[in-house]
Design a protein around this motif. Structure first.
Motif, PDB file in Angstrom:
ATOM      1  N   ALA A 114      65.739  72.961 -37.393  1.00  0.00           N
ATOM      2  CA  ALA A 114      66.181  73.140 -36.000  1.00  0.00           C
ATOM      3  C   ALA A 114      65.134  73.916 -35.194  1.00  0.00           C
ATOM      4  CB  ALA A 114      67.523  73.871 -35.970  1.00  0.00           C
ATOM      5  N   ILE A 115      64.626  75.018 -35.770  1.00  0.00           N
ATOM      6  CA  ILE A 115      63.634  75.834 -35.051  1.00  0.00           C
ATOM      7  C   ILE A 115      62.334  75.053 -34.875  1.00  0.00           C
ATOM      8  CG2 ILE A 115      62.228  77.928 -35.211  1.00  0.00           C
ATOM      9  CD1 ILE A 115      64.582  79.247 -36.690  1.00  0.00           C
ATOM     10  N   GLY A 116      61.922  74.321 -35.906  1.00  0.00           N
ATOM     11  CA  GLY A 116      60.708  73.511 -35.812  1.00  0.00           C
ATOM     12  C   GLY A 116      60.824  72.452 -34.735  1.00  0.00           C
ATOM     13  N   THR A 117      62.010  71.859 -34.602  1.00  0.00           N
ATOM     14  CA  THR A 117      62.240  70.839 -33.568  1.00  0.00           C
ATOM     15  C   THR A 117      62.111  71.436 -32.171  1.00  0.00           C
ATOM     16  OG1 THR A 117      63.724  69.586 -35.042  1.00  0.00           O
ATOM     17  CG2 THR A 117      63.918  69.168 -32.680  1.00  0.00           C
ATOM     18  N   ILE A 118      62.639  72.658 -31.992  1.00  0.00           N
ATOM     19  CA  ILE A 118      62.551  73.325 -30.682  1.00  0.00           C
ATOM     20  C   ILE A 118      61.090  73.579 -30.313  1.00  0.00           C
ATOM     21  CG2 ILE A 118      63.056  75.460 -29.429  1.00  0.00           C
ATOM     22  CD1 ILE A 118      65.680  75.603 -31.057  1.00  0.00           C
ATOM     23  N   HIS A 119      60.321  74.092 -31.265  1.00  0.00           N
ATOM     24  CA  HIS A 119      58.907  74.367 -31.002  1.00  0.00           C
ATOM     25  C   HIS A 119      58.156  73.087 -30.635  1.00  0.00           C
ATOM     26  CE1 HIS A 119      58.480  78.613 -31.968  1.00  0.00           C
ATOM     27  NE2 HIS A 119      59.224  78.452 -33.046  1.00  0.00           N
ATOM     28  N   LEU A 120      58.352  72.041 -31.423  1.00  0.00           N
ATOM     29  CA  LEU A 120      57.635  70.795 -31.174  1.00  0.00           C
ATOM     30  C   LEU A 120      58.064  70.166 -29.854  1.00  0.00           C
ATOM     31  CD1 LEU A 120      55.575  68.789 -32.258  1.00  0.00           C
ATOM     32  CD2 LEU A 120      57.423  67.630 -33.500  1.00  0.00           C
ATOM     33  N   ASN A 121      59.345  70.294 -29.516  1.00  0.00           N
ATOM     34  CA  ASN A 121      59.863  69.717 -28.273  1.00  0.00           C
ATOM     35  C   ASN A 121      59.210  70.368 -27.055  1.00  0.00           C
ATOM     36  OD1 ASN A 121      61.807  68.035 -26.787  1.00  0.00           O
ATOM     37  ND2 ASN A 121      62.726  69.999 -26.224  1.00  0.00           N
ATOM     38  N   PHE A 122      59.110  71.707 -27.065  1.00  0.00           N
ATOM     39  CA  PHE A 122      58.485  72.398 -25.931  1.00  0.00           C
ATOM     40  C   PHE A 122      56.994  72.095 -25.857  1.00  0.00           C
ATOM     41  CE2 PHE A 122      62.348  74.883 -25.638  1.00  0.00           C
ATOM     42  CZ  PHE A 122      62.426  75.164 -24.280  1.00  0.00           C
ATOM     43  N   PHE A 123      56.346  71.950 -26.992  1.00  0.00           N
ATOM     44  CA  PHE A 123      54.924  71.631 -27.001  1.00  0.00           C
ATOM     45  C   PHE A 123      54.668  70.260 -26.382  1.00  0.00           C
ATOM     46  CE2 PHE A 123      51.298  69.674 -29.340  1.00  0.00           C
ATOM     47  CZ  PHE A 123      50.281  70.456 -28.789  1.00  0.00           C
ATOM     48  N   LEU A 124      55.493  69.268 -26.745  1.00  0.00           N
ATOM     49  CA  LEU A 124      55.338  67.908 -26.205  1.00  0.00           C
ATOM     50  C   LEU A 124      55.662  67.865 -24.715  1.00  0.00           C
ATOM     51  CD1 LEU A 124      56.860  65.792 -29.136  1.00  0.00           C
ATOM     52  CD2 LEU A 124      54.445  66.092 -28.569  1.00  0.00           C
ATOM     53  N   LYS A 125      56.647  68.678 -24.299  1.00  0.00           N
ATOM     54  CA  LYS A 125      56.997  68.709 -22.878  1.00  0.00           C
ATOM     55  C   LYS A 125      55.830  69.210 -22.038  1.00  0.00           C
ATOM     56  CE  LYS A 125      62.036  69.036 -22.703  1.00  0.00           C
ATOM     57  NZ  LYS A 125      63.195  69.908 -22.336  1.00  0.00           N
ATOM     58  N   ASN A 126      55.110  70.193 -22.572  1.00  0.00           N
ATOM     59  CA  ASN A 126      53.967  70.738 -21.830  1.00  0.00           C
ATOM     60  C   ASN A 126      52.768  69.801 -21.853  1.00  0.00           C
ATOM     61  OD1 ASN A 126      54.293  73.696 -20.777  1.00  0.00           O
ATOM     62  ND2 ASN A 126      55.462  73.579 -22.682  1.00  0.00           N
ATOM     63  N   LEU A 127      52.833  68.776 -22.692  1.00  0.00           N
ATOM     64  CA  LEU A 127      51.830  67.716 -22.657  1.00  0.00           C
ATOM     65  C   LEU A 127      52.250  66.596 -21.719  1.00  0.00           C
ATOM     66  CD1 LEU A 127      50.815  67.350 -26.442  1.00  0.00           C
ATOM     67  CD2 LEU A 127      49.402  68.254 -24.594  1.00  0.00           C
ATOM     68  N   SER A 128      53.412  66.824 -21.055  1.00  0.00           N
ATOM     69  CA  SER A 128      54.003  65.820 -20.143  1.00  0.00           C
ATOM     70  C   SER A 128      54.427  64.557 -20.884  1.00  0.00           C
ATOM     71  CB  SER A 128      53.009  65.459 -19.016  1.00  0.00           C
ATOM     72  OG  SER A 128      52.692  66.601 -18.268  1.00  0.00           O
ATOM     73  N   TRP A 129      54.788  64.742 -22.164  1.00  0.00           N
ATOM     74  CA  TRP A 129      55.314  63.616 -22.946  1.00  0.00           C
ATOM     75  C   TRP A 129      56.827  63.727 -22.981  1.00  0.00           C
ATOM     76  CZ3 TRP A 129      51.778  63.299 -27.933  1.00  0.00           C
ATOM     77  CH2 TRP A 129      50.461  63.027 -27.509  1.00  0.00           C
ATOM     78  N   ASP A 130      57.487  62.783 -22.397  1.00  0.00           N
ATOM     79  CA  ASP A 130      58.949  62.799 -22.368  1.00  0.00           C
ATOM     80  C   ASP A 130      59.475  62.039 -23.605  1.00  0.00           C
ATOM     81  OD1 ASP A 130      61.506  63.210 -21.608  1.00  0.00           O
ATOM     82  OD2 ASP A 130      61.539  61.666 -20.048  1.00  0.00           O
ATOM     83  N   VAL A 131      59.617  62.772 -24.690  1.00  0.00           N
ATOM     84  CA  VAL A 131      60.040  62.159 -25.966  1.00  0.00           C
ATOM     85  C   VAL A 131      61.483  62.548 -26.253  1.00  0.00           C
ATOM     86  CG1 VAL A 131      59.545  61.955 -28.430  1.00  0.00           C
ATOM     87  CG2 VAL A 131      57.675  62.377 -26.811  1.00  0.00           C
ATOM     88  N   PRO A 132      62.348  61.583 -26.557  1.00  0.00           N
ATOM     89  CA  PRO A 132      63.748  61.901 -26.893  1.00  0.00           C
ATOM     90  C   PRO A 132      63.822  62.891 -28.052  1.00  0.00           C
ATOM     91  CG  PRO A 132      63.447  59.537 -26.631  1.00  0.00           C
ATOM     92  CD  PRO A 132      62.084  60.132 -26.622  1.00  0.00           C
ATOM     93  N   ILE A 133      64.821  63.758 -28.008  1.00  0.00           N
ATOM     94  CA  ILE A 133      64.920  64.838 -28.986  1.00  0.00           C
ATOM     95  C   ILE A 133      65.066  64.300 -30.421  1.00  0.00           C
ATOM     96  CG2 ILE A 133      67.422  65.051 -28.793  1.00  0.00           C
ATOM     97  CD1 ILE A 133      64.897  67.937 -29.206  1.00  0.00           C
ATOM     98  N   TYR A 134      65.738  63.139 -30.558  1.00  0.00           N
ATOM     99  CA  TYR A 134      65.923  62.615 -31.920  1.00  0.00           C
ATOM    100  C   TYR A 134      64.597  62.134 -32.507  1.00  0.00           C
ATOM    101  CZ  TYR A 134      65.932  57.913 -29.778  1.00  0.00           C
ATOM    102  OH  TYR A 134      65.603  56.772 -29.095  1.00  0.00           O
ATOM    103  N   LEU A 135      63.680  61.682 -31.624  1.00  0.00           N
ATOM    104  CA  LEU A 135      62.356  61.286 -32.114  1.00  0.00           C
ATOM    105  C   LEU A 135      61.492  62.511 -32.424  1.00  0.00           C
ATOM    106  CD1 LEU A 135      61.397  58.223 -29.881  1.00  0.00           C
ATOM    107  CD2 LEU A 135      62.149  58.227 -32.267  1.00  0.00           C
ATOM    108  N   VAL A 136      61.700  63.573 -31.649  1.00  0.00           N
ATOM    109  CA  VAL A 136      60.980  64.825 -31.903  1.00  0.00           C
ATOM    110  C   VAL A 136      61.400  65.407 -33.250  1.00  0.00           C
ATOM    111  CG1 VAL A 136      60.614  67.206 -31.124  1.00  0.00           C
ATOM    112  CG2 VAL A 136      60.734  65.341 -29.450  1.00  0.00           C
TER     113      VAL A 136
END
Length: 328
Positions: free
Chosen positions: A13-35
């Motif tokens: 869960a924590i790893g998913t949160i970190h990766l999700n915020f990192f991808l968002k700052n790359l302007s990549w809109d990736v669904p959370i289930y794929l993250v």
């Protein structure tokens, strides 16, 4: 849910949160289930490969590390990162904290296992010494008894008495002749354990096992696991067939190679287990309560000494053959 399982769920869960915020700052809109998918795959890989219990570092340190991980996550909501690099730093710290937890747990696990093995070795040596001392203490009494029988013309009774006496001494002699203390202790303990289970044991050793160019601790792990697994298999085979099982250990030297061969009766082993046996952790035929560590540890020792291990299962007989170069 077990504490260790909860740990891996929180890690995902924590790893998913970190990766999700990192991808968002790359302007990549990736669904959370794929993250979460690559994170779950990675966590599952670590879960399968991590053979130790994360609780080994203690509740206090686990809570401290968890608090630091949650503090990192809270930073995303308190101060939203303005760039991908800014969100990449907490991700690196997250991975660093987990590396500390895993490496710390591994080291403590290894130290704890070493202490337990040392205590077991000490107990085996003490037991072997006690048996030898007892036999030596009673030796003159046995000689006097045989002498008395012969003086009174009881040759048959004396022969029968000597036969029983020799059988008892042979059990000890098979284990200790030419062996270092810890090796003799393991051989003697395993011999007695097999005898108590009604298993026929044969040590066919052309030279002492102690001549192997392997440290005492590795020798105990190697021989102990080989014989313990063989005895377990023989016990199951005996229960099923109601016949006496046979365990044989051979050791000899040929053309610059030490050859160690262990054979035992065994019930059929599932093909998936056979395919992975000695190659990875977690594969065992003993059922619940066993982690399948022993066979992989044997392989690790053999490979560390530039050796070769092969095993064959045929007609309810399992054979392990180990070759180790005669190099010190």
């Amino acid at each position: 849910m077990k504490a260790s399982h909860l740990y891996w769920v929180l890690l995902a869960a924590i790893g998913t949160i970190h990766l999700n915020f990192f991808l968002k700052n790359l302007s990549w809109d990736v669904p959370i289930y794929l993250v979460s998918l690559p994170v779950i795959v990675m966590v599952y890989y670590l879960y399968k490969k991590t053979i130790f219990d994360i609780k080994s570092i203690g509740l206090r340190w686990n809570l401290i590390l968890l608090a630091l991980q949650l503090l990192l996550v809270s930073l995303y909501f308190a101060v939203e990162p303005s760039s991908a690099w800014a969100s990449f730093v907490p991700l690196l710290i997250f991975m660093g904290l987990e590396a500390i937890r895993i490496n710390g747990s591994r080291k403590i696990f290894d130290l704890t296992r070493s202490v337990l093995e040392y205590e077991e070795q000490q107990e085996q040596i003490n037991e072997t010494f006690r048996v030898v001392r007892g036999e030596r203490h009673d030796f003159l009494k046995h000689v006097s008894a045989v002498h008395f029988m012969l003086e009174n013309g009881n040759e048959k009774e004396a022969k029968h008495y000597l036969d029983k006496l020799v059988d008892g001494y042979e059990e000890t002699n098979l284990s200790i002749k030419g062996e270092r203390g810890v090796v003799a202790g393991v051989l003697h303990q395993m011999y007695r354990r097999a005898q108590q289970s009604g298993i026929s044991v044969v040590y066919d050793l052309d030279l002492p096992l102690s001549t192997l160019p392997i440290s005492d601790s590795n020798m105990v792990t190697l021989i102990g696991n080989l014989l313990s697994n063989s005895i377990d298999a023989c016990e199951e085979w005996q229960k099923h067939h109601r016949e006496q099982a046979v365990l044989t250990m051979q050791f000899y030297k040929r053309s610059g190679l030490y050859l160690l061969v262990c054979k035992n009766n065994s019930l059929p082993i599932p093909t998936p287990v056979l395919d992975e046996l000695y190659h990875s952790y977690g594969h065992t035929t003993k059922g619940k309560g066993h982690e399948g560590l022993g066979t992989k540890m044997v392989m690790d020792i053999v490979e560390a000494h530039q050796g070769f291990l092969d095993f064959v299962y045929r007609d309810e007989e399992f054979t392990v053959k180990i070759k180790i170069p005669a190099i010190r």
